[in-house]
Design an enzyme around this catalytic site. Structure first.
Site, PDB file in Angstrom:
ATOM      1  N   HIS A 174       0.888  -1.168   0.000  1.00 48.46           N
ATOM      2  CA  HIS A 174       0.000   0.000   0.000  1.00 48.46           C
ATOM      3  C   HIS A 174       0.924   1.216   0.000  1.00 48.46           C
ATOM      4  O   HIS A 174       1.422   1.626   1.049  1.00 48.46           O
ATOM      5  CB  HIS A 174      -0.877  -0.044   1.258  1.00 48.46           C
ATOM      6  CG  HIS A 174      -1.803   1.118   1.404  1.00 48.46           C
ATOM      7  ND1 HIS A 174      -3.159   0.972   1.533  1.00 48.46           N
ATOM      8  CD2 HIS A 174      -1.565   2.452   1.449  1.00 48.46           C
ATOM      9  CE1 HIS A 174      -3.725   2.169   1.644  1.00 48.46           C
ATOM     10  NE2 HIS A 174      -2.775   3.090   1.603  1.00 48.46           N
ATOM     11  N   ASP A 301     -10.250  -3.148  -4.398  1.00 45.71           N
ATOM     12  CA  ASP A 301     -10.140  -2.540  -3.061  1.00 45.71           C
ATOM     13  C   ASP A 301     -11.525  -2.367  -2.444  1.00 45.71           C
ATOM     14  O   ASP A 301     -11.796  -1.360  -1.773  1.00 45.71           O
ATOM     15  CB  ASP A 301      -9.367  -1.218  -3.105  1.00 45.71           C
ATOM     16  CG  ASP A 301      -8.883  -0.782  -1.711  1.00 45.71           C
ATOM     17  OD1 ASP A 301      -9.092  -1.545  -0.744  1.00 45.71           O
ATOM     18  OD2 ASP A 301      -8.310   0.310  -1.606  1.00 45.71           O
TER      19      ASP A 301
HETATM   20  O1  DOR Z   1      -9.603   3.329   1.624  1.00 45.76           O
HETATM   21  C1  DOR Z   1      -9.130   2.263   1.959  1.00 45.76           C
HETATM   22  N1  DOR Z   1      -9.792   1.437   2.792  1.00 45.76           N
HETATM   23  N2  DOR Z   1      -7.923   1.926   1.526  1.00 45.76           N
HETATM   24  C2  DOR Z   1      -7.283   0.833   1.995  1.00 45.76           C
HETATM   25  O2  DOR Z   1      -6.222   0.534   1.523  1.00 45.76           O
HETATM   26  C3  DOR Z   1      -7.889   0.016   3.071  1.00 45.76           C
HETATM   27  C4  DOR Z   1      -9.336   0.119   3.019  1.00 45.76           C
HETATM   28  C5  DOR Z   1     -10.033  -0.461   4.223  1.00 45.76           C
HETATM   29  O3  DOR Z   1      -9.639  -1.528   4.703  1.00 45.76           O
HETATM   30  O4  DOR Z   1     -11.012   0.119   4.657  1.00 45.76           O
END
Ligand code: DOR
Length: 422
Positions: A174, A301
């Protein structure tokens, strides 16, 4: 399990024919008996899609998503497999946690759940997790990520790449330099963030980490995967690294292909996500990179969040948005309908490449006699207005709500079983 007979479907290469399915594999259509019949005249049959990046929330946050609801959303989006990220509670950082997740999935999933282990214990970024034990466990983990958090420590990242290499594992990063953004960054750093008074993530917070990591991957000789690439600068670094022979792959999300940072002007926290939505130049760069192969695959995602975690001021709401159900629709809209991608290349980006990432032998295979029966039936011309309340997900943070988009998925078959039929 009843046999299936799918008649009249066209494959991505344009050939048309009838498909038989028995005991989880494709067989000649003439071999099936007493089959459930699906008339696929005028439809496309594609290999089942594979998501390189899914947050299932079980165990830990079953109020936001479960394996059952998340993989049903996957099936409705045409997916037959998802890579389940490790930011669960407990974190998937041990063989026991990995095996537990795999066992849970075996009872309730509507798609194959490929377990992703964490890189560091508790996602704390300090000590490597039990990667080798997870790999040798019944879960057979081959991909590791602290996703949601960046592995900031260069030595930890170097060691992870070196260690995973010993069993052909891949480290999925990430890429967001938290030190460069300062505290509280919650959208893309631009004129808009300044006007709204919201602290922003500069584009460089992504590309400096990618640049460091491709150098480390080359040094270690390991495999690096860059999650959710969202910037023109990030694309440039990956293009440079690939030209030098670095073992790196990359993914882009449907939302970074389609939605721009101007959405945050509404202060609607559905549009808060990490990395953040960007400006039009960045969107153009990731579309071009997906077309030319610099970006290898689409990863959703898919990040469900319960209402009580999103109903907050923008700067403190949790980041993340849904993706599984509209992913193919978005790629169809911005890549196929614009002539930037053809169907065989879409299959490479949304099925074959993500399956290869974790060396998953049961997925990302062509539709042919003897192969695992994973497929999605697609009507490329159907359209609908997205309704977040019609979602299979437990959460409602759907950024496509109210938009007119393709509505292509008519049926999904995973391992010979119909997991979705409209
Ligand atoms: O916006 C995000 N939410 N980016 C991530 O990499 C993790 C994810 C989450 O797990 O909520």
């Amino acid at each position: 399990m009843r046999d299936l007979l799918i008649t009249g479907a066209a494959l991505a290469d344009g050939t048309t024919g009838d498909l038989g399915v028995r005991d989880g594999v494709f067989v000649p259509a003439a071999d099936v008996t007493d089959a459930e019949q699906i008339d696929a005249d005028g439809l496309l049959a594609l290999p089942g899609l594979v998501d390189s990046h899914t947050h299932l929330r079980e165990p830990g946050r079953e109020d936001a998503e479960t394996i059952a609801t998340g993989t049903l959303a996957a099936a409705r989006g045409g997916y037959t497999a998802v890579h389940a990220m490790a930011n669960l509670d407990p974190v998937t950082d041990s063989a026991e946690a990995a095996e537990y997740l795999k066992a849970l999935a075996g009872r309730t999933a509507s798609a194959e759940v490929i377990v992703v282990g964490s890189v560091t214990k508790g996602l704390a970024g300090e000590e490597l997790s039990e990667m080798g034990l997870m790999n040798r466990s019944a879960a057979g983990v081959r991909m590791f990520s602290d996703d949601g958090k960046c592995v900031m420590d260069s030595l930890v990242m170097r060691r992870a790449l070196t260690y995973a290499k010993t069993f052909d594992g891949v480290i999925a990063q990430h890429a967001q330099d938290t030190r460069l953004a300062g505290t509280g960054a919650c959208c893309h750093e631009s004129e808009i963030s300044g006007r709204l008074g919201l602290p922003g993530w500069p584009a460089l917070a992504e590309s400096v980490i990618i640049a460091r990591d491709v150098e480390l991957a080359q040094l270690a000789g390991g495999r690096l995967h860059v999650c959710h690439v969202s910037t023109a600068e990030g694309v440039e670094v990956i293009r440079w690294a690939k030209a030098r022979g670095v073992n790196v792959t990359a993914e882009v999300t449907p939302h970074h292909l389609y939605l721009a940072t101007r959405e945050v002007e509404s202060y609607d926290t559905t549009f808060k996500v990490n990395p953040p939505l960007r400006t039009d130049e960045h969107i153009e760069a990731v579309r071009e990179a997906l077309a030319d192969g610099t970006i290898d695959m689409v990863g959703t995602d898919h990040a469900p969040h319960a209402r009580q975690d999103k109903d907050h001021p923008f700067d403190i709401a949790l980041p993340g948005m849904l993706g599984l159900e509209q992913s193919l629709a978005v790629v169809l809209e911005v890549m196929i309908n614009t002539g930037r991608l053809d169907w065989p290349t879409l299959v490479e980006r949304m099925s074959y490449a993500p399956a290869r990432l974790s060396r998953t032998a049961t997925q990302g295979r062509p539709i042919a006699v003897g192969e695992p029966a994973n497929l999605v039936l697609v009507d490329p011309s159907a359209r609908a207005v997205v309704d977040r309340d019609a979602s299979a997900s437990k959460s409602r943070n759907n950024p496509y709500h109210g938009r007119d988009l393709p509505d292509p998925v008519l049926a999904t078959v995973w391992a010979g079983r119909l997991t979705y039929r409209r």
